[in-house]
Design an enzyme around this catalytic site. Structure first.
Site, PDB file in Angstrom:
ATOM      1  N   HIS A   8       0.813  -1.213   0.000  1.00  0.00           N
ATOM      2  CA  HIS A   8       0.000   0.000   0.000  1.00  0.00           C
ATOM      3  C   HIS A   8       0.848   1.266   0.000  1.00  0.00           C
ATOM      4  CE1 HIS A   8      -4.245  -1.533   0.863  1.00  0.00           C
ATOM      5  NE2 HIS A   8      -3.498  -2.593   0.577  1.00  0.00           N
ATOM      6  N   HIS A  62      -0.679 -12.989  -1.195  1.00  0.00           N
ATOM      7  CA  HIS A  62      -1.938 -13.322  -0.524  1.00  0.00           C
ATOM      8  C   HIS A  62      -1.939 -14.738   0.043  1.00  0.00           C
ATOM      9  CE1 HIS A  62      -4.526 -10.022  -2.686  1.00  0.00           C
ATOM     10  NE2 HIS A  62      -3.676  -9.550  -1.793  1.00  0.00           N
TER      11      HIS A  62
END
Length: 333
Positions: A126, A247
């Site tokens: 991010h 992930h």
């Protein structure tokens, strides 16, 4: 913005970056890289003996072949002990500050657990994910600390608090930017969960403002839109797929939440909804994860990584190094 000029540690095994003062110098090498240099201005340093002992041990290791993990940990521990003893003797008004990766990694390990690893790794994505190659805006610059109130960054304040504790301890020894700290912490999170060891170049400067909003991938994007978005950040479809493999840890349902492996790709190849014991569709992954299976080019890479975990690790390492360099502004010696 932190403007202190500090030499940085490069990831290349063929070069070393260090500062040199006078008389007393203590140097340590890891994997061919100079990772610790400290010296005092004028006179003999009180730690001369300790420095010479470390150098002698390094010479013995070089002659005896590959270093064991015990030797490595002993040297890393010694570096952390002796560096603070040496630094107070340095005339910081006339010499650049030493910048040591092992100090940062040790500080991160003191606060990081496997349960916290996924959140810390998400912090990397991010922060770096705001990069736009067209105008060189955003990127790995620590601006995420100003952006935690954005909807896409929900929950990241916890990871920032965790790293904030590490930063306080590290700053007592040497100043570290948020950008460098986050980049190193993400690499440590991967390794802690069984993933590849990732070298991290140091020397990023922090931004003093938030990056533009709306730069991260939305969860509703299809494969074509994802490929377009990642291309604006300088990443190929292959790099997009391998980075999505992050992930595999966390609470997205791809195997163990604390084991970094290639289970993510194996689950995607099942191509069927995951259901809970109640018969309801379980929350496995994001829409963008499954969108990758709908694109022939992406699907080819999913199959490759599902069959070859070593290839996944190698390619993830390369893509991660590129990611944490995206948009970074570097200190100069």
């Amino acid at each position: 913005m932190e403007l202190t000029n500090i030499p940085y540690l490069a990831s290349s095994s063929s070069s070393s970056f260090y500062s040199s003062y006078s008389r007393c110098t203590c140097r340590g090498k890891r994997a061919g890289n100079l990772v610790i240099t400290a010296s005092a201005a004028g006179g003999r340093c009180a730690a001369d003996l300790a420095c010479s002992q470390l150098v002698e041990q390094q010479n013995e290791d070089a002659l005896s072949g590959p270093r064991s993990s015990w030797h490595y940990r002993r040297r890393e521990f010694a570096s952390a002990i002796f560096l603070p003893l040496l630094l107070p003797h340095v005339d910081v008004s006339s010499a650049a500050e030493t910048y040591n990766e092992s100090i940062i990694r040790s500080g991160v390990r003191n606060v990081l657990t496997k349960a916290k690893a996924a959140g810390v790794l998400r912090l990397v994505f991010h922060d770096a994910g705001t990069f736009d190659v067209s105008d060189k805006s955003g990127g790995m610059n620590g601006s995420i600390i100003y952006e935690v109130d954005r909807p896409e960054n929900t929950g990241l304040n916890r990871s920032i608090k965790i790293l904030g504790k590490a930063k306080a301890g590290i700053d007592d020894i040497q100043k570290v930017s948020w950008a460098d700290l986050i980049a190193v912490a993400g690499a440590e999170a991967v390794a802690l969960c069984g993933g590849p060891e990732i070298p991290v170049r140091l020397g990023r400067l922090d931004s003093s403002t938030a990056d533009p909003a709306g730069k991260l991938p939305e969860e509703t994007l299809d494969a074509a839109a994802l490929k377009t978005l990642f291309s604006t950040k300088g990443f190929s479809p292959q790099e997009m797929v391998v980075l999505s493999g992050a992930h595999t840890i966390g609470g997205k349902g791809f195997g163990s939440p604390i084991v970094f492996d290639n289970t993510y790709f194996k689950v995607l190849l099942e191509k069927k909804p995951q259901t809970s014991s109640s018969g309801m569709e379980a929350m496995v992954g994001l829409r963008t994860d499954w969108a990758l299976t709908e694109d022939d080019e992406c699907l080819r890479w999913i199959r490759i990584y599902a069959e070859d975990q070593a290839r996944f690790f190698d390619d993830f390492r390369a893509a991660y190094i590129k990611l944490v360099g995206s948009g970074a502004t570097w200190r100069t010696a």
